[in-house]
Design a protein around this motif. Structure first.
Motif, PDB file in Angstrom:
ATOM      1  N   GLU A 141       9.455   5.955   1.088  1.00  0.00           N
ATOM      2  CA  GLU A 141       8.485   5.815   2.168  1.00  0.00           C
ATOM      3  C   GLU A 141       8.189   4.352   2.508  1.00  0.00           C
ATOM      4  N   ALA A 142       8.190   3.476   1.501  1.00  0.00           N
ATOM      5  CA  ALA A 142       7.954   2.046   1.761  1.00  0.00           C
ATOM      6  C   ALA A 142       9.096   1.463   2.583  1.00  0.00           C
ATOM      7  N   SER A 191      -0.349   6.482   4.300  1.00  0.00           N
ATOM      8  CA  SER A 191      -0.472   5.890   2.976  1.00  0.00           C
ATOM      9  C   SER A 191      -1.886   5.367   2.763  1.00  0.00           C
ATOM     10  N   VAL A 192      -2.451   5.698   1.622  1.00  0.00           N
ATOM     11  CA  VAL A 192      -3.741   5.157   1.220  1.00  0.00           C
ATOM     12  C   VAL A 192      -3.588   4.652  -0.210  1.00  0.00           C
ATOM     13  N   HIS A 193      -4.056   3.426  -0.453  1.00  0.00           N
ATOM     14  CA  HIS A 193      -3.962   2.859  -1.800  1.00  0.00           C
ATOM     15  C   HIS A 193      -4.635   3.816  -2.787  1.00  0.00           C
ATOM     16  N   ILE A 224      -6.178  -4.624   3.234  1.00  0.00           N
ATOM     17  CA  ILE A 224      -5.580  -3.410   3.811  1.00  0.00           C
ATOM     18  C   ILE A 224      -5.490  -2.363   2.709  1.00  0.00           C
ATOM     19  N   VAL A 225      -6.121  -1.203   2.972  1.00  0.00           N
ATOM     20  CA  VAL A 225      -6.168  -0.145   1.971  1.00  0.00           C
ATOM     21  C   VAL A 225      -5.479   1.130   2.435  1.00  0.00           C
ATOM     22  N   GLY A 226      -4.994   1.138   3.684  1.00  0.00           N
ATOM     23  CA  GLY A 226      -4.306   2.314   4.193  1.00  0.00           C
ATOM     24  C   GLY A 226      -3.505   2.006   5.432  1.00  0.00           C
ATOM     25  N   VAL A 283       0.839  -1.204   0.000  1.00  0.00           N
ATOM     26  CA  VAL A 283       0.000   0.000   0.000  1.00  0.00           C
ATOM     27  C   VAL A 283       0.872   1.252   0.000  1.00  0.00           C
ATOM     28  N   THR A 284       1.923   1.257   0.806  1.00  0.00           N
ATOM     29  CA  THR A 284       2.799   2.426   0.883  1.00  0.00           C
ATOM     30  C   THR A 284       3.508   2.651  -0.446  1.00  0.00           C
ATOM     31  N   ALA A 285       3.993   1.583  -1.067  1.00  0.00           N
ATOM     32  CA  ALA A 285       4.658   1.703  -2.366  1.00  0.00           C
ATOM     33  C   ALA A 285       3.692   2.244  -3.423  1.00  0.00           C
ATOM     34  N   ALA A 286       2.452   1.771  -3.420  1.00  0.00           N
ATOM     35  CA  ALA A 286       1.463   2.250  -4.391  1.00  0.00           C
ATOM     36  C   ALA A 286       1.109   3.712  -4.127  1.00  0.00           C
ATOM     37  N   ALA A 287       0.946   4.076  -2.869  1.00  0.00           N
ATOM     38  CA  ALA A 287       0.559   5.448  -2.513  1.00  0.00           C
ATOM     39  C   ALA A 287       1.635   6.462  -2.887  1.00  0.00           C
TER      40      ALA A 287
END
Length: 170
Positions: free
Chosen positions: A32-33, A83-85, A60-62, A17-21
């Motif tokens: 950040e990831a 982080s939010v997807h 998990i979305v955030g 999620v962090t990588a995507a955000a």
């Protein structure tokens, strides 16, 4: 949506999620990831203040966290990363996470929380420019985006310092 504490089984989903955000053009894992992993391994880590948002399907979305920080030696907290997807942004997930972690921080007796982020976003939670409380960020260039939220009547004054992982090579 459920907001709950992070568990060991959540680590890979949080990283995803962090990588995507925080994805950037050109790819590669965003700092950040890696930062979340570095913080988790550091003595500034506070497990009760690492929160995940779980959707109705159990995904998990955030994620948000607060870690130990200081203001001229006084114990305070640093918020982030949040982080939010991307497919769930602008749907209230981030706000729910921030309210949850701030409530938990207050319940644990935190006096002040600092955040480096968009003032327009964090203002809604009560954050104000750090200078209002006599606090300066350890990196002067951060001043326009560094904010604090006082959780006690008597907050420390001085220089806010994030834990060492925030300054790891990106």
């Amino acid at each position: 949506m459920l907001i709950r504490r992070e568990t060991p089984a959540d680590v890979d989903a949080i990283r995803s999620v962090t990588a995507a955000a925080f994805a950037r053009p050109g790819g590669g894992e965003p700092f950040e990831a890696r930062l979340v992993d570095l913080l988790r391994a550091h003595d500034s880590w506070l497990p009760p203040l690492s929160r995940v948002a779980v959707d109705g399907a159990g995904r998990i979305v955030g994620h948000v966290l607060c870690t130990r920080a200081t203001v001229d030696g006084a114990a305070v907290l640093g918020l982030g990363p949040l982080s939010v997807h991307p497919d769930r942004q602008r749907a209230g997930v981030g706000s729910a996470l921030v309210y949850s972690v701030l409530g938990a921080a207050d319940a644990l007796g935190a006096t002040l929380v600092g955040v480096l982020g968009d003032p327009a976003y964090y203002r809604r939670f009560g954050f104000v420019p750090s200078g209002v409380h006599g606090i300066v960020p350890q990196v002067p260039d951060w001043a326009p985006h560094f904010q604090v939220l006082g959780l006690a009547a008597d907050t420390p004054r001085g220089t806010f310092r994030y834990p060492e992982p925030f300054f790891a090579e990106g």
